[in-house]
Design a protein around this motif. Sequence first.
Motif, PDB file in Angstrom:
ATOM      1  N   VAL A 175       5.506  22.847  13.015  1.00 17.41           N
ATOM      2  CA  VAL A 175       6.662  22.714  13.914  1.00 17.41           C
ATOM      3  C   VAL A 175       7.442  21.444  13.558  1.00 17.41           C
ATOM      4  O   VAL A 175       6.852  20.407  13.285  1.00 17.41           O
ATOM      5  CB  VAL A 175       6.190  22.661  15.381  1.00 17.41           C
ATOM      6  CG1 VAL A 175       7.355  22.356  16.310  1.00 17.41           C
ATOM      7  CG2 VAL A 175       5.526  23.971  15.780  1.00 17.41           C
ATOM      8  N   SER A 176       8.765  21.580  13.518  1.00 20.91           N
ATOM      9  CA  SER A 176       9.639  20.407  13.348  1.00 20.91           C
ATOM     10  C   SER A 176      10.418  20.216  14.640  1.00 20.91           C
ATOM     11  O   SER A 176      10.962  21.177  15.182  1.00 20.91           O
ATOM     12  CB  SER A 176      10.663  20.618  12.237  1.00 20.91           C
ATOM     13  OG  SER A 176      10.028  20.813  11.029  1.00 20.91           O
ATOM     14  N   VAL A 177      10.466  18.978  15.102  1.00 21.63           N
ATOM     15  CA  VAL A 177      11.217  18.653  16.316  1.00 21.63           C
ATOM     16  C   VAL A 177      12.161  17.501  15.975  1.00 21.63           C
ATOM     17  O   VAL A 177      11.738  16.521  15.370  1.00 21.63           O
ATOM     18  CB  VAL A 177      10.259  18.219  17.443  1.00 21.63           C
ATOM     19  CG1 VAL A 177      10.994  17.475  18.542  1.00 21.63           C
ATOM     20  CG2 VAL A 177       9.533  19.424  18.018  1.00 21.63           C
ATOM     21  N   ARG A 178      13.428  17.659  16.317  1.00 24.10           N
ATOM     22  CA  ARG A 178      14.364  16.556  16.087  1.00 24.10           C
ATOM     23  C   ARG A 178      14.888  16.078  17.431  1.00 24.10           C
ATOM     24  O   ARG A 178      15.341  16.880  18.253  1.00 24.10           O
ATOM     25  CB  ARG A 178      15.509  17.016  15.191  1.00 24.10           C
ATOM     26  CG  ARG A 178      16.339  15.864  14.666  1.00 24.10           C
ATOM     27  CD  ARG A 178      17.366  16.337  13.655  1.00 24.10           C
ATOM     28  NE  ARG A 178      16.751  16.987  12.527  1.00 24.10           N
ATOM     29  CZ  ARG A 178      17.254  18.047  11.899  1.00 24.10           C
ATOM     30  NH1 ARG A 178      18.376  18.561  12.288  1.00 24.10           N
ATOM     31  NH2 ARG A 178      16.626  18.587  10.882  1.00 24.10           N
ATOM     32  N   LEU A 179      14.814  14.763  17.659  1.00 24.12           N
ATOM     33  CA  LEU A 179      15.282  14.179  18.914  1.00 24.12           C
ATOM     34  C   LEU A 179      16.432  13.227  18.641  1.00 24.12           C
ATOM     35  O   LEU A 179      16.487  12.600  17.572  1.00 24.12           O
ATOM     36  CB  LEU A 179      14.148  13.408  19.595  1.00 24.12           C
ATOM     37  CG  LEU A 179      12.903  14.205  19.987  1.00 24.12           C
ATOM     38  CD1 LEU A 179      11.855  13.267  20.577  1.00 24.12           C
ATOM     39  CD2 LEU A 179      13.237  15.304  20.983  1.00 24.12           C
ATOM     40  N   GLU A 180      17.310  13.117  19.634  1.00 29.50           N
ATOM     41  CA  GLU A 180      18.452  12.217  19.484  1.00 29.50           C
ATOM     42  C   GLU A 180      18.527  11.313  20.702  1.00 29.50           C
ATOM     43  O   GLU A 180      18.361  11.771  21.833  1.00 29.50           O
ATOM     44  CB  GLU A 180      19.723  13.065  19.363  1.00 29.50           C
ATOM     45  CG  GLU A 180      20.916  12.327  18.810  1.00 29.50           C
ATOM     46  CD  GLU A 180      21.930  11.926  19.870  1.00 29.50           C
ATOM     47  OE1 GLU A 180      22.821  11.160  19.548  1.00 29.50           O
ATOM     48  OE2 GLU A 180      21.801  12.356  21.035  1.00 29.50           O
ATOM     49  N   GLU A 181      18.710  10.028  20.470  1.00 31.46           N
ATOM     50  CA  GLU A 181      18.820   9.083  21.578  1.00 31.46           C
ATOM     51  C   GLU A 181      19.797   7.990  21.177  1.00 31.46           C
ATOM     52  O   GLU A 181      19.588   7.326  20.155  1.00 31.46           O
ATOM     53  CB  GLU A 181      17.443   8.475  21.870  1.00 31.46           C
ATOM     54  CG  GLU A 181      17.408   7.577  23.071  1.00 31.46           C
ATOM     55  CD  GLU A 181      16.180   6.681  23.020  1.00 31.46           C
ATOM     56  OE1 GLU A 181      15.289   6.868  23.847  1.00 31.46           O
ATOM     57  OE2 GLU A 181      16.124   5.802  22.124  1.00 31.46           O
ATOM     58  N   SER A 182      20.855   7.816  21.919  1.00 34.69           N
ATOM     59  CA  SER A 182      21.912   6.822  21.642  1.00 34.69           C
ATOM     60  C   SER A 182      22.320   6.825  20.173  1.00 34.69           C
ATOM     61  O   SER A 182      22.361   5.760  19.535  1.00 34.69           O
ATOM     62  CB  SER A 182      21.452   5.413  22.010  1.00 34.69           C
ATOM     63  OG  SER A 182      20.749   5.387  23.187  1.00 34.69           O
ATOM     64  N   GLY A 183      22.570   7.977  19.630  1.00 29.65           N
ATOM     65  CA  GLY A 183      23.046   8.069  18.238  1.00 29.65           C
ATOM     66  C   GLY A 183      21.948   7.966  17.196  1.00 29.65           C
ATOM     67  O   GLY A 183      22.174   8.196  16.021  1.00 29.65           O
ATOM     68  N   ARG A 184      20.716   7.621  17.620  1.00 28.64           N
ATOM     69  CA  ARG A 184      19.612   7.558  16.652  1.00 28.64           C
ATOM     70  C   ARG A 184      18.916   8.903  16.637  1.00 28.64           C
ATOM     71  O   ARG A 184      18.689   9.506  17.684  1.00 28.64           O
ATOM     72  CB  ARG A 184      18.595   6.488  17.039  1.00 28.64           C
ATOM     73  CG  ARG A 184      19.131   5.112  16.869  1.00 28.64           C
ATOM     74  CD  ARG A 184      18.041   4.056  16.932  1.00 28.64           C
ATOM     75  NE  ARG A 184      18.688   2.767  16.841  1.00 28.64           N
ATOM     76  CZ  ARG A 184      19.010   2.018  17.903  1.00 28.64           C
ATOM     77  NH1 ARG A 184      18.690   2.406  19.115  1.00 28.64           N
ATOM     78  NH2 ARG A 184      19.630   0.876  17.729  1.00 28.64           N
ATOM     79  N   ILE A 185      18.530   9.337  15.432  1.00 29.17           N
ATOM     80  CA  ILE A 185      17.900  10.649  15.307  1.00 29.17           C
ATOM     81  C   ILE A 185      16.545  10.478  14.646  1.00 29.17           C
ATOM     82  O   ILE A 185      16.391   9.678  13.731  1.00 29.17           O
ATOM     83  CB  ILE A 185      18.803  11.583  14.474  1.00 29.17           C
ATOM     84  CG1 ILE A 185      20.033  11.947  15.308  1.00 29.17           C
ATOM     85  CG2 ILE A 185      18.074  12.831  14.026  1.00 29.17           C
ATOM     86  CD1 ILE A 185      20.993  12.893  14.679  1.00 29.17           C
ATOM     87  N   ALA A 186      15.546  11.210  15.129  1.00 26.02           N
ATOM     88  CA  ALA A 186      14.242  11.169  14.475  1.00 26.02           C
ATOM     89  C   ALA A 186      13.650  12.572  14.455  1.00 26.02           C
ATOM     90  O   ALA A 186      13.793  13.326  15.416  1.00 26.02           O
ATOM     91  CB  ALA A 186      13.312  10.222  15.216  1.00 26.02           C
ATOM     92  N   THR A 187      13.011  12.893  13.335  1.00 27.83           N
ATOM     93  CA  THR A 187      12.375  14.206  13.198  1.00 27.83           C
ATOM     94  C   THR A 187      10.866  14.017  13.128  1.00 27.83           C
ATOM     95  O   THR A 187      10.387  13.177  12.370  1.00 27.83           O
ATOM     96  CB  THR A 187      12.879  14.909  11.914  1.00 27.83           C
ATOM     97  OG1 THR A 187      14.290  14.974  11.968  1.00 27.83           O
ATOM     98  CG2 THR A 187      12.314  16.315  11.795  1.00 27.83           C
ATOM     99  N   GLY A 188      10.142  14.797  13.903  1.00 27.59           N
ATOM    100  CA  GLY A 188       8.681  14.753  13.865  1.00 27.59           C
ATOM    101  C   GLY A 188       8.141  16.108  13.455  1.00 27.59           C
ATOM    102  O   GLY A 188       8.790  17.130  13.677  1.00 27.59           O
ATOM    103  N   ARG A 189       6.962  16.097  12.832  1.00 23.12           N
ATOM    104  CA  ARG A 189       6.336  17.358  12.443  1.00 23.12           C
ATOM    105  C   ARG A 189       4.911  17.407  12.952  1.00 23.12           C
ATOM    106  O   ARG A 189       4.273  16.360  13.103  1.00 23.12           O
ATOM    107  CB  ARG A 189       6.309  17.505  10.921  1.00 23.12           C
ATOM    108  CG  ARG A 189       7.625  17.906  10.333  1.00 23.12           C
ATOM    109  CD  ARG A 189       7.579  17.794   8.840  1.00 23.12           C
ATOM    110  NE  ARG A 189       7.580  16.414   8.409  1.00 23.12           N
ATOM    111  CZ  ARG A 189       6.740  15.895   7.532  1.00 23.12           C
ATOM    112  NH1 ARG A 189       5.805  16.630   6.989  1.00 23.12           N
ATOM    113  NH2 ARG A 189       6.814  14.620   7.212  1.00 23.12           N
ATOM    114  N   GLY A 190       4.437  18.596  13.206  1.00 20.21           N
ATOM    115  CA  GLY A 190       3.058  18.761  13.633  1.00 20.21           C
ATOM    116  C   GLY A 190       2.532  20.083  13.105  1.00 20.21           C
ATOM    117  O   GLY A 190       3.277  21.051  13.006  1.00 20.21           O
ATOM    118  N   THR A 191       1.234  20.108  12.750  1.00 19.88           N
ATOM    119  CA  THR A 191       0.655  21.339  12.212  1.00 19.88           C
ATOM    120  C   THR A 191      -0.680  21.615  12.884  1.00 19.88           C
ATOM    121  O   THR A 191      -1.497  20.709  13.041  1.00 19.88           O
ATOM    122  CB  THR A 191       0.417  21.205  10.686  1.00 19.88           C
ATOM    123  OG1 THR A 191       1.548  20.596  10.111  1.00 19.88           O
ATOM    124  CG2 THR A 191       0.184  22.546  10.043  1.00 19.88           C
TER     125      THR A 191
END
Length: 529
Positions: free
Chosen positions: A472-488
């Motif tokens: 699974v890939s999850v992308r989050l956005e907070e105050s213009g900052r973006i981060a992608t996390g992965r989990g298996t």
Amino acid sequence: MSSIAPSTADKQNVIIFDTTLRDGEQSAGASMTYDEKLAVAELLDDMGVDVIEAGFPIASNGDFEAVAEIARRSKRAVIAGLARAITADIARCGEAVKFSARPRIHTFVSTSPIHLQFQMKKSLDQVIEIINATVAQARNLVDDVEWSAMDATRTPIDDLCRCVEAAIRCGATTINLPDTVGYATPAEYEAMFRNVITRVPGADKVIFSAHCHDDLGLSTANSLAALAGGARQIECTINGLGERAGNAALEEIVMAIRTRGDVMPYQTNIKTPMLVQASKLVAAVSGFAVQYNKAIVGKNAFAHESGIHQDGMLKNAETYEIMRPEDVGVRETSLVMGKHSGRHAFREKLIELGYELGENALQDAFNRFKDLADRKKLVYDEDIEALVENEIAHAGERVRVMALTVIAGTGGPQKAIITMDVDGRHETREATGSGPVDATFNAIKAIWPHEAKLVLYQVHAVTEGTDAQAEVSVRLEESGRIATGRGTDVDTLVSSARAYVSALNKLTVRRQKGAAEDLAEKIRVNDRI
Ligand code: KIV
Ligand code: ZN
């Protein structure tokens, strides 16, 4: 293969300039962490990429640090940084790339009437003055200067020739003529290069470069047409990552040149059996999954489903295959081990797959492998790769998922109970939601309150079968900052929770770094005053 290809001696070299870490990273939502950028750069260098555009040093301190470190660690590749035609940009870029044995400053300015009128608000003469000053500045800092005419394909040819002439006169060593908006056709793009190269004095002393965007799906065709027009450098990205519809895909360019040597007498330095590995790494760190039918690196690129194709393949692979899967790094899927396999066999398998882990990481990965082998009948190479990538992705995270129970089904409301390790403390909460994923994310939020917005949620099966691991890939956005996390995990909801928490961990690191950068910037500004 049956084609009569020119011998290697007759082939001209094409410089492969990879901009995954700059144009690719610039595409909405594809931002990479510092460590991820270093890992991608190392792989590109090992794969034989000639020029790595490592980033845009003026954009942020994070970008600067990443370009500088990539430059320090570079082996064979030229390390380029991007700079607008602005004195401060070029100076900062020079500071970052100087650590490389082969530094390049890549500076650009718009040349088309529409950009000049609406964006730059400058005349062509003023732009030529800017080219004179900025190319000369860059050339004072490094010997290798690339100059790009942004929106070249919508620039009248006379204007373009005047700009290129100025850049060459001031010392540019590579001239890039980008199809910035992906508008050109192959015949037009080829003619543009031929025209400029024929007309501009000194054109024979520099390398011409193609840089194509894929808005009309023509980026690979246009890049190859540029070679016919005289270009000898192609700018491209792994998986075609890049602004909007993306850039030309490196793997397509390289394999087209290699496979059709009969009509394109060129060669590249790319070790093609590393293409799939590069594709997987970039997909993982950018969070942009590769479509199944993507040329060269898609999961189905070498799959033959219909009976007639399979029959032909069994008789002679060349009936339906123009490239050998192993030439791009596709391995036969192999069954690896089961729950009785030992630590030694596991370590050997990791080495075969290209991983060398330290003792602690190896033990963690082995424990997870045993756990997986208990839950999944057949464990494949892809499972092991996903497992190790998962370990690497979550190493050093402050907050981790320890346990998850989800009550789902037609009845609703769905409910999740989660336990997380927060800086060594275990906390448990429960929450409901519309669906099991929503409930899981709400439970995480109950332990770790935040304002981040979910902008992408993607699930992929690592292998075939209903017991396959879900990535699974999850992308989050907070105050213009973006981060992608992965989990298996074999459980999609556990993968989802891990991916979400991983993205939150990354956002926190980014927020802290951002605050430090803001402070550093304030100090710099005060110093200047
Ligand atoms: O597409 C473009 O024009 C660019 C330039 C900065 C080279 O990316
Ligand atoms: Zn571009």
